[in-house]
Design an enzyme around this catalytic site. Structure first.
Site, mmCIF file in Angstrom:
data_model
loop_
_atom_site.group_PDB
_atom_site.id
_atom_site.type_symbol
_atom_site.label_atom_id
_atom_site.label_comp_id
_atom_site.label_asym_id
_atom_site.label_seq_id
_atom_site.Cartn_x
_atom_site.Cartn_y
_atom_site.Cartn_z
ATOM 1 C CG ASP A 1 71.238 -20.896 136.786
ATOM 2 O OD1 ASP A 1 70.423 -19.803 136.461
ATOM 3 O OD2 ASP A 1 72.464 -21.038 136.893
ATOM 4 C CG HIS B 1 71.121 -21.503 132.735
ATOM 5 N ND1 HIS B 1 72.092 -21.084 133.468
ATOM 6 C CD2 HIS B 1 71.545 -23.038 132.997
ATOM 7 C CE1 HIS B 1 73.054 -21.758 133.745
ATOM 8 N NE2 HIS B 1 72.699 -23.100 133.467
ATOM 9 C CG ASN C 1 67.522 -16.916 133.830
ATOM 10 O OD1 ASN C 1 68.322 -16.066 133.433
ATOM 11 N ND2 ASN C 1 68.306 -17.997 134.410
ATOM 12 C CB SER D 1 66.437 -24.436 130.117
ATOM 13 O OG SER D 1 67.162 -25.580 130.156
HETATM 14 C C1 GRF Z 1 73.678 -16.291 127.148
HETATM 15 O O1 GRF Z 1 74.347 -17.315 127.152
HETATM 16 C C2 GRF Z 1 72.514 -16.514 128.127
HETATM 17 O O2 GRF Z 1 71.839 -17.809 128.253
HETATM 18 C C3 GRF Z 1 73.459 -16.657 129.567
HETATM 19 O O3 GRF Z 1 74.241 -15.313 129.298
HETATM 20 C C4 GRF Z 1 74.533 -15.379 127.872
HETATM 21 C C5 GRF Z 1 74.133 -13.728 127.612
HETATM 22 O O4 GRF Z 1 74.416 -13.271 126.457
HETATM 23 N N1 GRF Z 1 72.616 -16.268 130.707
HETATM 24 P P1 GRF Z 1 73.731 -11.886 125.690
HETATM 25 O O5 GRF Z 1 74.148 -10.871 126.880
HETATM 26 O O6 GRF Z 1 72.427 -12.218 125.923
HETATM 27 O O7 GRF Z 1 74.562 -11.695 124.493
#
Ligand code: GRF
Length: 202
Positions: free
Chosen positions: A137, A101, A99, A128
């Site tokens: 997370d 995050h 994932n 991360s």
């Molecule tokens: C990113 O900031 C990711 O870290 C978080 O959600 C956002 C997704 O953005 N989990 P995208 O859909 O990849 O543009």
């Protein structure tokens, strides 16, 4: 290496992965949301994509499992996927789900990370990539990227600055896994020839 990507929205991390595909290929995109930008991205690159109604998690996860059983991916990437997967599902794909995050985990799991960093007057923020376990997370952190928080920053400006670094972080990390520099042995995550002691920095 084949990967399946789970998304819930814009799909900019998905796009970064699709543009790279160095040592890996995205074979399917799954989302819990209909009509999202991320599906346009999948279409643009000719990648099969499936919407799954996530109202009832057990049903949704059963459908996702069917797709994954068909695709047999080596890695599942949660890239902006906003649903929490059950412990049962995560266990089924043990050490296979990562994932991204937007925080320097273990700090700030959950939502609104940019605003919470500002509220706490932190001078540093980041993102991360971690293996997913049965807590939100949480799980072994693989890699991180950092940005400075300036006095004029807002939640939006932090998000804008960070997303570009997120793309590089995710692509590089998936590349390291695809090229087998990062791998699990006896429940320990190795980087090249040693257990990974601290997150890789990108
Ligand atoms: C990113 O900031 C990711 O870290 C978080 O959600 C956002 C997704 O953005 N989990 P995208 O859909 O990849 O543009």
């Amino acid at each position: 290496m084949n990967i399946v990507v789970f998304i819930s929205g814009r799909g900019s991390n998905l796009k970064a992965l699709l543009k790279d595909q160095n040592g890996y290929q995205v074979t399917h995109v799954i989302s819990d949301k209909r009509g999202i930008k991320g599906f346009d991205v999948a279409k643009q690159f000719g990648i099969p994509h499936s919407y799954i109604n996530w109202k009832e998690r057990p049903k949704a996860e059963a459908i996702a499992t069917e797709i994954l059983t068909e695709e047999q991916p080596d890695l599942i990437v949660l890239a902006g996927f906003m649903k929490v997967l059950s412990a049962n599902f995560v266990e089924k794909f043990h050490h296979q789900i990562i994932n991204i995050h937007p925080s320097l985990l273990p700090d700030y799991p959950g939502l609104n990370t940019h605003q919470r960093v500002l509220n706490d007057r932190k001078t540093e923020h980041g993102a991360s990539v971690h293996f997913v376990d049965n807590q939100l997370d949480h799980g072994q952190i693989i890699s991180q990227t950092r940005i400075a928080v300036e006095t004029h920053d807002t939640a939006e400006s932090l998000a804008t600055k960070l997303i570009l670094k997120e793309h590089k972080l995710l692509v590089q990390t998936v590349g390291q896994i695809a090229n087998k520099y990062l791998f699990w042995r006896d429940n320990t995550l190795f980087y090249i020839d040693k257990p990974l002691q601290k997150p890789l920095v990108y």
